[in-house]
Motif scaffolding. Structure first.
Motif, mmCIF file in Angstrom:
data_model
loop_
_atom_site.group_PDB
_atom_site.id
_atom_site.type_symbol
_atom_site.label_atom_id
_atom_site.label_comp_id
_atom_site.label_asym_id
_atom_site.label_seq_id
_atom_site.Cartn_x
_atom_site.Cartn_y
_atom_site.Cartn_z
ATOM 1 N N ARG A 80 -30.161 -5.942 -60.878
ATOM 2 C CA ARG A 80 -31.254 -5.566 -59.536
ATOM 3 C C ARG A 80 -31.224 -6.708 -59.363
ATOM 4 N NH1 ARG A 80 -36.477 -4.619 -63.263
ATOM 5 N NH2 ARG A 80 -37.451 -4.394 -61.215
ATOM 6 N N HIS A 81 -30.832 -8.230 -59.591
ATOM 7 C CA HIS A 81 -31.294 -9.273 -58.645
ATOM 8 C C HIS A 81 -29.583 -9.157 -58.173
ATOM 9 C CE1 HIS A 81 -29.904 -13.426 -57.952
ATOM 10 N NE2 HIS A 81 -31.748 -13.597 -58.188
ATOM 11 N N LYS A 82 -29.078 -8.785 -58.178
ATOM 12 C CA LYS A 82 -27.696 -8.848 -57.405
ATOM 13 C C LYS A 82 -27.651 -7.751 -55.984
ATOM 14 C CE LYS A 82 -22.714 -7.906 -57.503
ATOM 15 N NZ LYS A 82 -21.739 -7.625 -58.103
ATOM 16 N N ASP A 87 -29.653 -6.731 -50.670
ATOM 17 C CA ASP A 87 -30.547 -5.809 -49.511
ATOM 18 C C ASP A 87 -31.418 -7.315 -48.457
ATOM 19 O OD1 ASP A 87 -29.708 -3.616 -50.616
ATOM 20 O OD2 ASP A 87 -31.235 -3.439 -51.801
ATOM 21 N N GLY A 88 -31.374 -8.363 -49.094
ATOM 22 C CA GLY A 88 -31.841 -9.582 -48.056
ATOM 23 C C GLY A 88 -32.978 -9.433 -48.823
ATOM 24 N N ASP A 89 -34.099 -9.279 -50.036
ATOM 25 C CA ASP A 89 -34.914 -9.262 -50.551
ATOM 26 C C ASP A 89 -35.302 -10.109 -51.007
ATOM 27 O OD1 ASP A 89 -37.941 -8.261 -50.692
ATOM 28 O OD2 ASP A 89 -37.635 -7.157 -51.138
ATOM 29 N N GLN A 94 -36.278 -13.566 -55.630
ATOM 30 C CA GLN A 94 -37.058 -14.632 -56.020
ATOM 31 C C GLN A 94 -37.731 -14.633 -57.713
ATOM 32 O OE1 GLN A 94 -38.846 -16.903 -53.124
ATOM 33 N NE2 GLN A 94 -37.289 -17.382 -52.368
ATOM 34 N N GLU A 95 -37.953 -13.332 -57.582
ATOM 35 C CA GLU A 95 -39.115 -12.369 -58.891
ATOM 36 C C GLU A 95 -37.899 -12.446 -59.921
ATOM 37 O OE1 GLU A 95 -42.139 -9.083 -59.856
ATOM 38 O OE2 GLU A 95 -41.812 -10.063 -57.622
ATOM 39 N N LEU A 96 -37.145 -11.765 -59.930
ATOM 40 C CA LEU A 96 -36.173 -11.187 -60.483
ATOM 41 C C LEU A 96 -35.813 -12.680 -60.970
ATOM 42 C CD1 LEU A 96 -34.998 -8.012 -59.011
ATOM 43 C CD2 LEU A 96 -36.061 -8.107 -60.757
ATOM 44 N N ALA A 97 -34.795 -13.777 -60.691
ATOM 45 C CA ALA A 97 -34.182 -14.795 -60.959
ATOM 46 C C ALA A 97 -35.177 -15.511 -61.288
ATOM 47 C CB ALA A 97 -34.192 -15.993 -60.017
#
Length: 283
Positions: A80-82, A87-89, A94-97
């Motif tokens: 999901r992070h990748k 997608d540029g979100d 950052q939240e997923l990181a």
């Protein structure tokens, strides 16, 4: 004569490194105490080592199963992070990181290594030590005359290569059988292969598309390795193959036993991925 042909200097002191010296002492003690042949001493010593390292094997299986429980979540987060980064979100990325960082803090940065320490830190060093132990026996017949003079079965000597290459073929056959049935040449890593397949099924095409060449062709690589093993090792002392084949067979029997549900409950080993999936479907 074979030792002289290899350039062994009998006048030079023999000072093996500590692990080799320990294994040679173990084999000599088993041979002398049991009064058995050197071939039997190798088999008994190998089985004894498997028993002593059994707690490490159990911990390795437990670690592999625990990793199988948490790895799908980690793969989901990284996928999901990748995707969100592409997608540029940036906010979602950052939240997923942060979630990935929290996951690694909870389970450890090196949780992916769970279940592999037995192979890397125990089994491989034992194989290497056994090889140099047999080479030491074979290269110094003046110090170990009984080992060099023993000619069991069709062999000329445990210190010499198998004249018919049957021992390398037997060992390669065990490796090939393990690879075909269990998905790994040494069944110590068979559980890890099952987990990878289960995780790919859970995560789906996103994970499958990132498979490396090694992962896609693993079966054929193992088959090639087993076949190439014969010409690459047929000049080794026969004693090496006695140890290797015994260790491989003992590993197969041990790990099949530890996969039994009663043993898993007794030793507090988490269920396999396919068992978890079946239980979830039944529920």
């Amino acid at each position: 004569e074979a030792a002289v042909a290899r350039g062994v200097d009998f006048s030079a002191p023999y000072e093996p490194w500590a692990p080799v010296d320990m294994m040679q002492t173990l084999l000599v003690d088993v041979h002398d105490y049991c009064g058995c042949s050197w071939l039997s001493a190798i088999v008994v010593a190998c089985l004894g080592i498997r028993i002593v390292t059994l707690p490490v094997s159990i911990a390795s299986i437990r670690g592999s199963r625990e990793k199988a429980l948490i790895q799908p979540r980690f793969m989901e987060l990284t996928t999901r992070h990748k995707q969100t980064s592409l997608d540029g979100d940036q906010t979602q990325a950052q939240e997923l990181a942060r979630e990935i960082q929290a996951f690694q803090q909870k389970h450890g940065r090196f949780f992916m290594m769970k279940g592999t320490w037995n192979l890397l830190c125990v089994q491989m060093p034992i194989y290497i030590t056994a090889f140099w132990t047999m080479r030491g026996f074979a290269g110094h017949p003046n110090l170990f005359p009984g080992f060099a003079m023993e000619a069991p079965l069709w062999l000329d000597s445990l210190a010499l290569a198998d004249p018919y290459a049957l021992m390398p073929l037997l060992t390669a056959g065990i490796m090939l059988t393990n690879g075909e049935i269990f998905g790994s040449i040494d069944t110590e890593t068979a559980g890890a292969q099952e987990q990878i397949k289960a995780l790919q099924a859970q995560v789906g095409d996103a994970a499958n598309s990132t498979q490396t060449f090694m992962e896609r062709n693993q079966k054929w690589i193992m088959r090639f390795a087993a076949v190439a093993f014969v010409p690459m090792t047929m000049s080794f002392p026969a004693g090496v193959f006695v140890f290797m084949s015994t260790n491989l067979l003992a590993s197969t029997a041990q790990n099949r036993l530890l996969r039994h549900p009663a043993m898993e409950r007794l030793l507090d080993i988490p269920p396999r991925p396919e068992q978890q999936k079946a239980a979830a479907a039944a529920a």
